[in-house]
Enzyme design. Structure first.
Site: not given
Ligand SMILES: NC(=O)c1ccc[n+]([C@@H]2O[C@H](COP(=O)([O-])OP(=O)(O)OC[C@H]3O[C@@H](n4cnc5c(N)ncnc54)[C@H](O)[C@@H]3O)[C@@H](O)[C@H]2O)c1
Length: 317
Positions: A8, A142
């Site tokens: 990701g 989620y």
């Molecule tokens: N950003 C936040 O505010 C936040 C808060 C709490 C937790 N998180 C967690 O942090 C992690 C990263 O979050 P983020 O904000 O960077 O999310 P994001 O949505 O910006 O990035 C996630 C990436 O995963 C990719 N993806 C989707 N399906 C996929 C697959 N099958 N195989 C490979 N890649 C795939 C997407 O294309 C995307 O680029 C996640 O687990 C999220 O739950 C984020």
């Protein structure tokens, strides 16, 4: 040795974490795993880039084997609002993707960092000063995947000795890559709109308090936890971490302090409002502080000043 795969990596956190890890451990030692979204020039050209769909265990295995990976930062996931619009896909990516990563980690003896979220809590959780160990009955897909993920990581550590670690991130605020469809996205959008139009319409109600964190602290949390002395970790996965807690009107006031003619109004999105109301107002992160020295650098005013300064430069370009 640190030979790292970031899944990701094109997302909001991954795009910055990958560069941060490359600076720390050497560019060639950090493989950026992407899928459909085109990576930025910086991400693609600053080190190895591979397509890794996490729902395909063979694709993960191939990259781990090819680069002799020993640590996986597993960031591929669907975020809260997106997950609610396609719960079955969210389960597939967030749970089947995670178990694939854990299985490969077991096979190749890799450490795994997996972020959980404030979304792992629900309405029956104490929402003020939310304890590290407490009731977790989230009402969103989620949240269901995040609690299951926490448990799965604990299980792989206990059963197979896989070195799993993780934090419960709050809403992450950053200026490099836009957020991927979460409930806290307003706290990023507000800056883009404040600079471009001097006004913003917020999709959450006044008074909706949520934990938040500026990206530099989110990167520090991930790496500090992965480098922590394992002997001191009583929890390992799903540490509460926070840097600030605010409601929309509070961040709006801070933005107005820096951009005096900024105004904000409200047009509430019922889906995201309901999700936000089931999440903590603020979490207790003393377990992270005690066990691995968690200590954020940015509070609300410091974050707003840095965001506006950096985003102005970015938008002028
Ligand atoms: N950003 C936040 O505010 C936040 C808060 C709490 C937790 N998180 C967690 O942090 C992690 C990263 O979050 P983020 O904000 O960077 O999310 P994001 O949505 O910006 O990035 C996630 C990436 O995963 C990719 N993806 C989707 N399906 C996929 C697959 N099958 N195989 C490979 N890649 C795939 C997407 O294309 C995307 O680029 C996640 O687990 C999220 O739950 C984020």
């Amino acid at each position: 040795m640190n030979r790292i795969l970031v899944t990701g990596s094109v997302g909001q956190i991954g795009s910055e974490l990958t560069i941060y890890l490359r600076e720390r451990y050497g560019a060639d030692n950090v493989v950026a795993g992407g899928r459909k979204t085109k990576p930025s020039k910086e991400l693609k050209e600053s080190g190895p880039f591979e397509i890794v769909d996490c729902t395909d265990i063979e694709a993960i295995r191939e990259v781990v084997d090819k680069y002799q990976i020993d640590t996986i930062y597993h960031l591929a996931a669907l975020l809260s609002a997106v997950a609610e619009s396609n719960p079955q896909l969210a389960w597939n990516v967030n749970i089947n993707g995670l178990i694939n990563v854990l299985e490969v980690a077991r096979e190749y003896d890799c450490a795994v960092f997996t972020p959980s979220s404030i979304g792992a809590f629900g309405l029956s959780t104490p929402l003020d000063n939310t304890p590290q160990d407490t009731i977790q009955r989230p009402g969103t897909m989620y949240g269901v995947t995040k609690v299951s993920g926490e448990l799965l990581c604990d299980y792989y550590y206990k059963k197979y000795g896989v070195d799993t670690r993780g934090v419960r991130y709050p809403g992450i605020i950053s200026y490099v890559t836009p957020p991927g469809g979460g409930t806290t996205d307003y706290a990023v959008e507000i800056f883009y709109e404040a600079i471009k139009k001097k006004k913003y319409t917020c999709f959450l109600k006044r008074g909706t308090k949520l934990d938040m964190m500026y990206m530099p602290d989110a990167l520090k949390a991930a790496v500090d936890l992965m480098e922590a002395d394992p002997g001191k970790l009583k929890h390992r996965n799903a540490f509460n971490v926070t840097a600030m807690s605010f409601a929309p009107e509070e961040i709006s006031a801070e933005v107005k302090r820096i951009i005096p003619d900024f105004t904000m109004d409200y047009d509430v999105d019922p889906l995201r409002q309901e999700i936000a109301e089931s999440w903590p107002n603020y979490m207790d992160d003393t377990a992270a502080k005690d066990q691995w020295g968690w200590n954020p650098d940015y509070d609300l005013p410091a974050m707003c000043e840095d965001m506006i300064e950096k985003l102005r430069v970015k938008l002028e370009k």
